[in-house]
Motif scaffolding. Structure first.
Motif, PDB file in Angstrom:
ATOM      1  N   LEU A  18       0.794  -1.235   0.000  1.00 10.70           N
ATOM      2  CA  LEU A  18       0.000   0.000   0.000  1.00 10.70           C
ATOM      3  C   LEU A  18       0.826   1.284   0.000  1.00 10.70           C
ATOM      4  CD1 LEU A  18      -2.884  -0.915   2.432  1.00 10.70           C
ATOM      5  CD2 LEU A  18      -3.070  -0.410  -0.009  1.00 10.70           C
ATOM      6  N   PHE A  19       2.082   1.215   0.423  1.00 17.36           N
ATOM      7  CA  PHE A  19       2.963   2.404   0.477  1.00 17.36           C
ATOM      8  C   PHE A  19       4.255   1.996  -0.220  1.00 17.36           C
ATOM      9  CE2 PHE A  19       0.188   2.443   4.185  1.00 17.36           C
ATOM     10  CZ  PHE A  19      -0.219   3.767   4.310  1.00 17.36           C
ATOM     11  N   THR A  75       9.946   2.983  -3.275  1.00 22.28           N
ATOM     12  CA  THR A  75      10.886   2.579  -4.335  1.00 22.28           C
ATOM     13  C   THR A  75      10.393   1.359  -5.110  1.00 22.28           C
ATOM     14  OG1 THR A  75      11.978   1.087  -2.800  1.00 22.28           O
ATOM     15  CG2 THR A  75      12.898   3.310  -3.004  1.00 22.28           C
ATOM     16  N   ARG A 108      10.855  -1.575  -4.123  1.00 22.78           N
ATOM     17  CA  ARG A 108      11.820  -2.660  -3.879  1.00 22.78           C
ATOM     18  C   ARG A 108      11.138  -3.913  -3.362  1.00 22.78           C
ATOM     19  NH1 ARG A 108      15.861   0.770  -1.033  1.00 22.78           N
ATOM     20  NH2 ARG A 108      16.834   1.618  -2.881  1.00 22.78           N
ATOM     21  N   ASP A 159       1.062   3.889  -4.302  1.00 23.04           N
ATOM     22  CA  ASP A 159       1.698   4.993  -3.561  1.00 23.04           C
ATOM     23  C   ASP A 159       1.029   6.270  -4.049  1.00 23.04           C
ATOM     24  OD1 ASP A 159       4.661   5.258  -1.967  1.00 23.04           O
ATOM     25  OD2 ASP A 159       3.827   7.115  -2.810  1.00 23.04           O
ATOM     26  N   HIS A 160       0.895   7.258  -3.174  1.00 20.93           N
ATOM     27  CA  HIS A 160       0.167   8.466  -3.606  1.00 20.93           C
ATOM     28  C   HIS A 160       1.054   9.483  -4.322  1.00 20.93           C
ATOM     29  CE1 HIS A 160       0.723  11.200   0.196  1.00 20.93           C
ATOM     30  NE2 HIS A 160       1.849  10.628  -0.189  1.00 20.93           N
ATOM     31  N   ASN A 161       2.353   9.287  -4.345  1.00 19.77           N
ATOM     32  CA  ASN A 161       3.220  10.223  -5.076  1.00 19.77           C
ATOM     33  C   ASN A 161       3.469   9.733  -6.500  1.00 19.77           C
ATOM     34  OD1 ASN A 161       3.584  12.291  -3.193  1.00 19.77           O
ATOM     35  ND2 ASN A 161       5.107  11.075  -2.079  1.00 19.77           N
ATOM     36  N   TYR A 219       6.069  10.077  -8.566  1.00 19.12           N
ATOM     37  CA  TYR A 219       7.360   9.433  -8.897  1.00 19.12           C
ATOM     38  C   TYR A 219       7.370   7.976  -8.420  1.00 19.12           C
ATOM     39  CZ  TYR A 219       8.778   9.823  -4.041  1.00 19.12           C
ATOM     40  OH  TYR A 219       8.830   9.666  -2.690  1.00 19.12           O
ATOM     41  N   ALA A 221      -3.677   5.488   0.448  1.00 21.19           N
ATOM     42  CA  ALA A 221      -3.624   4.072   0.848  1.00 21.19           C
ATOM     43  C   ALA A 221      -4.983   3.559   1.312  1.00 21.19           C
ATOM     44  CB  ALA A 221      -2.596   3.900   1.952  1.00 21.19           C
ATOM     45  N   TYR A 232       1.046  -5.552   2.690  1.00 24.62           N
ATOM     46  CA  TYR A 232       2.242  -4.996   3.318  1.00 24.62           C
ATOM     47  C   TYR A 232       1.992  -3.512   3.579  1.00 24.62           C
ATOM     48  CZ  TYR A 232       7.077  -3.495   3.947  1.00 24.62           C
ATOM     49  OH  TYR A 232       8.240  -2.951   4.445  1.00 24.62           O
ATOM     50  N   PRO A 268       3.917   2.609   6.235  1.00 27.85           N
ATOM     51  CA  PRO A 268       3.551   4.038   6.092  1.00 27.85           C
ATOM     52  C   PRO A 268       4.648   4.948   6.629  1.00 27.85           C
ATOM     53  CG  PRO A 268       2.562   3.128   8.062  1.00 27.85           C
ATOM     54  CD  PRO A 268       3.343   2.002   7.432  1.00 27.85           C
ATOM     55  N   PRO A 269       4.571   6.267   6.289  1.00 28.33           N
ATOM     56  CA  PRO A 269       5.454   7.208   6.973  1.00 28.33           C
ATOM     57  C   PRO A 269       5.122   7.133   8.459  1.00 28.33           C
ATOM     58  CG  PRO A 269       4.145   8.300   5.257  1.00 28.33           C
ATOM     59  CD  PRO A 269       3.594   6.934   5.411  1.00 28.33           C
ATOM     60  N   SER A 300       0.519  14.133   3.661  1.00 25.81           N
ATOM     61  CA  SER A 300      -0.200  12.899   3.953  1.00 25.81           C
ATOM     62  C   SER A 300      -0.710  12.941   5.391  1.00 25.81           C
ATOM     63  CB  SER A 300       0.782  11.731   3.787  1.00 25.81           C
ATOM     64  OG  SER A 300       0.243  10.557   4.344  1.00 25.81           O
TER      65      SER A 300
HETATM   66  C1  SAM Z   1       8.163   4.347   4.431  1.00 25.37           C
HETATM   67  S1  SAM Z   1       7.870   4.738   2.768  1.00 25.37           S
HETATM   68  C2  SAM Z   1       7.664   3.179   2.018  1.00 25.37           C
HETATM   69  C3  SAM Z   1       8.977   2.598   1.575  1.00 25.37           C
HETATM   70  C4  SAM Z   1       8.826   1.371   0.719  1.00 25.37           C
HETATM   71  N1  SAM Z   1       8.374   0.232   1.486  1.00 25.37           N
HETATM   72  C5  SAM Z   1      10.158   1.047   0.037  1.00 25.37           C
HETATM   73  O1  SAM Z   1      10.651  -0.086   0.190  1.00 25.37           O
HETATM   74  O2  SAM Z   1      10.687   1.916  -0.647  1.00 25.37           O
HETATM   75  C6  SAM Z   1       6.259   5.397   2.798  1.00 25.37           C
HETATM   76  C7  SAM Z   1       5.638   5.675   1.427  1.00 25.37           C
HETATM   77  O3  SAM Z   1       4.266   6.004   1.649  1.00 25.37           O
HETATM   78  C8  SAM Z   1       3.868   6.965   0.694  1.00 25.37           C
HETATM   79  N2  SAM Z   1       2.662   7.611   1.279  1.00 25.37           N
HETATM   80  C9  SAM Z   1       2.600   8.523   2.271  1.00 25.37           C
HETATM   81  N3  SAM Z   1       1.329   8.790   2.597  1.00 25.37           N
HETATM   82  C10 SAM Z   1       0.553   8.023   1.786  1.00 25.37           C
HETATM   83  C11 SAM Z   1      -0.849   7.855   1.658  1.00 25.37           C
HETATM   84  N4  SAM Z   1      -1.718   8.526   2.419  1.00 25.37           N
HETATM   85  N5  SAM Z   1      -1.306   6.985   0.721  1.00 25.37           N
HETATM   86  C12 SAM Z   1      -0.435   6.303  -0.073  1.00 25.37           C
HETATM   87  N6  SAM Z   1       0.906   6.437   0.005  1.00 25.37           N
HETATM   88  C13 SAM Z   1       1.400   7.277   0.930  1.00 25.37           C
HETATM   89  C14 SAM Z   1       5.073   7.846   0.503  1.00 25.37           C
HETATM   90  O4  SAM Z   1       5.045   8.473  -0.761  1.00 25.37           O
HETATM   91  C15 SAM Z   1       6.237   6.843   0.654  1.00 25.37           C
HETATM   92  O5  SAM Z   1       6.648   6.375  -0.609  1.00 25.37           O
END
Ligand code: SAM
Length: 335
Positions: free
Chosen positions: A7-8, A11, A13, A29-31, A33, A161, A174, A177-178, A217
């Protein structure tokens, strides 16, 4: 085939690793890129796209530089990349836009460009700032490569998400989240502008997109984080949940354990990591003087596994997962 919902995805990965192991993955992902990375690494089927991607990327890599908005904004007014590499980014990105490619091929080309720019940037990884003196790698010429595509079809979305959770069920979800106020949009705003190609208004020394101020977010807001997390958990439809969370997050680990236990039987594993690069550099004022004392050098990432709908056992830390799922969960955690 087992279905996984990331859900988030960031990258991508995790989704990429799971796709390589034969899972059918949906990455959200909501962004923008991150959505591009998900379309490239999770959604695109290498059998369909590899040959065209190789041809396209070779053609794009031959383009001479032509300075434009990207160079002026991020390489002259700011110093994320050297201007000669910025001019290559401008030329390649402009060509990608002109070609009006099919979505997967476009995502592959944009991922290739983002990764090429990332290899020659002059930051410590985040785009909150750039280095005072050019990083050595910034002098290397920008070079495109074909991203590591995988055979098989996945899917991707660019939604909040909670909305993505509402729309899809899976065998495993999986959730990564931030966990604090640091916004991914603010940390990777240059990639967001490169992908959207919308020439946004920018502000400050870092030249952040104006919408970094408004597109926060709920998971980055201390007052909204708990509610957003609860809402999300209630919407998840899956047999297994894997939740990643830091011991420095808005929610305490005790609060999180309580929330997760409402969905099923919880087991937990802690993984110690060095803290972000800022910790090693220290705290400085605008003139570069050391002004503060950084906190501890390491933090712990906690990985919770929830078997949904199963009553919890006495020992929450070591719920009795059978060996098969336990191995799969370890693989999910990158182990
Ligand atoms: C901790 S990172 C995830 C890292 C990912 N598991 C990885 O391996 O790169 C959190 C991600 O959540 C995304 N995000 C933040 N708020 C969100 C929301 N409300 N809905 C969907 N995505 C969100 C961000 O853009 C960011 O890419």
């Amino acid at each position: 085939m087992r279905r996984v919902l990331d859900l988030f995805s960031g990258t991508s990965r995790v989704g990429h690793a799971l796709k390589a192991r034969g899972y059918r993955v949906h990455a959200n992902d909501h962004n923008a890129y991150a959505h591009v990375l998900a379309r490239c690494y999770v959604a695109a089927d290498a059998r369909r796209w590899r040959a065209s991607a190789e041809r396209l990327i070779a053609e794009l890599d031959r383009l001479p530089g032509r300075a434009g908005w990207f160079t002026e904004t991020y390489c002259v007014r700011a110093r994320y990349l050297k201007p000669e590499n910025g001019a290559r980014v401008d030329a390649v990105r402009t060509r990608i836009a002109e070609l009006a490619l099919e979505p997967e091929l476009e995502a592959i080309a944009l991922t290739s460009l983002m990764e090429a720019a990332d290899r020659v940037d002059s930051t410590v990884g985040l785009q909150m700032a750039y280095l005072k003196s050019w990083a050595t790698r910034a002098s290397r010429p920008l070079a495109l490569r074909v991203p590591e595509l995988l055979d098989g079809q996945g899917t991707a979305s660019c939604l909040d998400a909670r909305e993505a959770a509402e729309r899809r069920s899976a065998d495993l979800v999986y959730v990564d989240p931030p966990y604090n106020q640091h916004s991914y949009l603010g940390n990777y705003h240059v990639w967001e502008s490169l992908v959207r190609w919308d020439r946004p208004e920018v502000y400050g020394i870092a030249m952040k997109r104006a919408d970094c101020r408004t597109r926060a977010s709920a998971f980055n807001r201390p007052r909204e984080h708990g509610r957003a997390f609860r809402d999300l958990l209630e919407r998840l439809r899956a047999r297994w949940l894997v939740v990643s969370f830091s011991d420095e997050g808005f929610l305490s680990l005790a609060e999180l354990r309580t929330l997760l236990a409402a969905r099923g039987r919880v087991s937990e594993r802690a993984i110690e990591n060095p803290r972000h690069i800022g910790h090693r550099i220290g705290i400085h004022d605008l003139k570069g003087r050391v002004v503060g004392t950084p906190g501890r050098a390491r933090n712990k990432e906690h990985l919770f596994v929830v078997e949904v709908g199963v009553a919890r056992t006495r020992s929450r830390r070591r719920a009795a997962l059978p060996a098969g799922p336990r191995r799969r969960v370890a693989a999910l955690a990158g182990g």
